[in-house]
Design an enzyme around this catalytic site. Sequence first.
Site, PDB file in Angstrom:
ATOM      1  N   GLN A 130       0.826  -1.209   0.000  1.00  0.00           N
ATOM      2  CA  GLN A 130       0.000   0.000   0.000  1.00  0.00           C
ATOM      3  C   GLN A 130       0.860   1.260   0.000  1.00  0.00           C
ATOM      4  O   GLN A 130       0.464   2.288  -0.529  1.00  0.00           O
ATOM      5  CB  GLN A 130      -0.915   0.017   1.235  1.00  0.00           C
ATOM      6  CG  GLN A 130      -1.963  -1.088   1.240  1.00  0.00           C
ATOM      7  CD  GLN A 130      -2.716  -1.134   2.552  1.00  0.00           C
ATOM      8  OE1 GLN A 130      -2.742  -0.165   3.301  1.00  0.00           O
ATOM      9  NE2 GLN A 130      -3.321  -2.275   2.855  1.00  0.00           N
ATOM     10  N   CYS A 131       2.040   1.156   0.606  1.00  0.00           N
ATOM     11  CA  CYS A 131       2.933   2.304   0.680  1.00  0.00           C
ATOM     12  C   CYS A 131       3.995   2.196  -0.418  1.00  0.00           C
ATOM     13  O   CYS A 131       4.316   1.109  -0.881  1.00  0.00           O
ATOM     14  CB  CYS A 131       3.627   2.374   2.040  1.00  0.00           C
ATOM     15  SG  CYS A 131       2.470   2.541   3.418  1.00  0.00           S
ATOM     16  N   THR A 132       4.534   3.329  -0.798  1.00  0.00           N
ATOM     17  CA  THR A 132       5.611   3.338  -1.775  1.00  0.00           C
ATOM     18  C   THR A 132       6.912   3.048  -1.042  1.00  0.00           C
ATOM     19  O   THR A 132       7.516   3.940  -0.450  1.00  0.00           O
ATOM     20  CB  THR A 132       5.695   4.707  -2.472  1.00  0.00           C
ATOM     21  OG1 THR A 132       4.417   5.024  -3.016  1.00  0.00           O
ATOM     22  CG2 THR A 132       6.718   4.674  -3.603  1.00  0.00           C
TER      23      THR A 132
END
Length: 630
Positions: A496-498
């Site tokens: 979900q996060c970069t």
Amino acid sequence: MTGTILKFTPFNSAVDASFWQALVSKKLDVLKLSEEQQSVHGEYTLGQSVLNDQHETVVLPSRFSIPANGLEVKGEGTLVLTNTIEEFRTIDKNALFQQVTEKIKKGVDSGEAVTNPHVLSSFLLVTFADLKKYKFYYWFAFPAIMPQPDPWTSQPISNCPILEHVEWPFFLLKETAGEMVVTQLCDFNEFFKDIDPDNRIVGFVDPSSTDTPGWPLRNLLYLLNNAFHVTKIKILSYRKQNSLLFQVSLPAGSSYQEVKSVGWERNVQGKLGPRMVDLGPLMDPTRLADTSVDLNLKLMRWRLMPDLDLEKIKQTKCLLLGAGTLGCYVARCLIGWGVRHISFVDNGKVSFSNPVRQPLYQFEDCLHGGSPKAETAAQNLKLVQPTITSVGYNLSIPMPGHPSTSDEKLAKDIESLSSLIESHDVIFLLTDSRESRWFPTLLSAKYNKMVINSALGFDTYLVMRHGTSVNGLGCYFCNDIVAPNDSLTDRTLDQQCTVTRPGLAAIAAALSVELMVSLLQHAEGINAKADTTNNSTILGLLPHQIRGFLGQFSNMLIAGQSYDRCTACSDKIRIAYDKDSLSFMTQALKDPLYLEELTGLAAMKAESEALLLQTDWAEDEDEDDEGLLI
């Protein structure tokens, strides 16, 4: 042969606009009504000439300047700042002038000027600042002590020594073993101990470019006569081009015992009188910041790239789709290049993990559930450069695999994004998913917009420009045979996060902006072909794709061709969209395989699978036959 009277080129003063701003601040915050004299720093440079557009030689003035930090650096200048225009007009300027003259004389008599020759360049600046109108009245004086009753005379010498660099404003020069040796003024007696007086050379950094030496020589001759009893000496007028060598002599009976000095600067009319500069349009801090940004870029152009089209960059309207790590860094780099119109699109809010990697946000932006990213990025960017036009749009980008909640909302989103892309010149795709780049790619192809695409991995990145039908280069989706689909649902936290190395976004963002600027400088603009070897722009290469590998600290320059079955930019997609945009988008968002059917990708994949099955079956038959033979 009798020499001619030695004449001197006076200074032509120049004051940096930022100095006046600093003076206003100091007057308001520190000095107030105080009339205490202030130390001010000034400087002059080597005399030089330049060629104009007609290739004619233009002699630059003998410039004496006050830099922006003139009040911060202790200098040999005396600043007298009056409180009223009446006081500026009536103040005893001659007394102030004599005060500086005495400073020079005392420095010579005490020997201070030998070890600190800067004393010889002492000057006076009398000024009044009209703080309401930002008008500044000022008068410079550069006191120079004159010999009495006769002046110095000079004779030119043709064999002028050539020097590459000197460290001091005044210096000594002699030839030893065929080489020129240079030292500072305080070494006079020891340096010239065994040198015939006729072969001694004293040099100075000359701000003049005319046939006559510059103003600093006057007080240097005064020092040489008083400190070292020199009445005849060779002088090197050291310049960037065409240095002069001449011999000067003080006529018999002349001396400096009677102190008489000159040096008030003449105004633009050539008369003895003050000057006035009206900086009202510039002295507003916002406008001053705007001017300073342009100045940095113009200095780069003047010195290194005279053909750089800064105005074209300045007028380019940039739309940043994504206001995350990439978006923040791209925006900062854009304003560094002087771009004045930057818009953001994002539907997220600032979270506590953002500010450390996304430089347009602060801790306060995370509170109370987080501020809208796009709007906050635009507001904070204007805190950095207040003269830009920057707006944030809290907008959802329609994405394949993510059906819209209603036709009304979808139609509104389509209209909003279409309008934004149509009204901007360069579109940056900086979002964190593949499918969110699809619709902007379609619209950019429809409106023939320049597109710069940047995507990150953990330690890899892609920076590319989308091609056109003219250059045949592909878009972000041209190399894929799979339509963009929902990549966001059911992702783990790390997905979900970069999750990237912290420096990766800054590198990719900088390359993205530099690629845009290089493309803007190309004669064919958006239609320019890929160039990885020939430096087709004044800034160098113009690649199609830059694939970076931070683990190896390396880049690969790749060119990819457009694909007639591309699910984003192909003619079939654009025709279907133009025919009925709402119906097309509804179907594409609901069923991404629709894009594969429409472009022919589905049929091609079916043919490939059928061919693969046939090949597998044939191989199985060969194995059976081989077994029977055994």
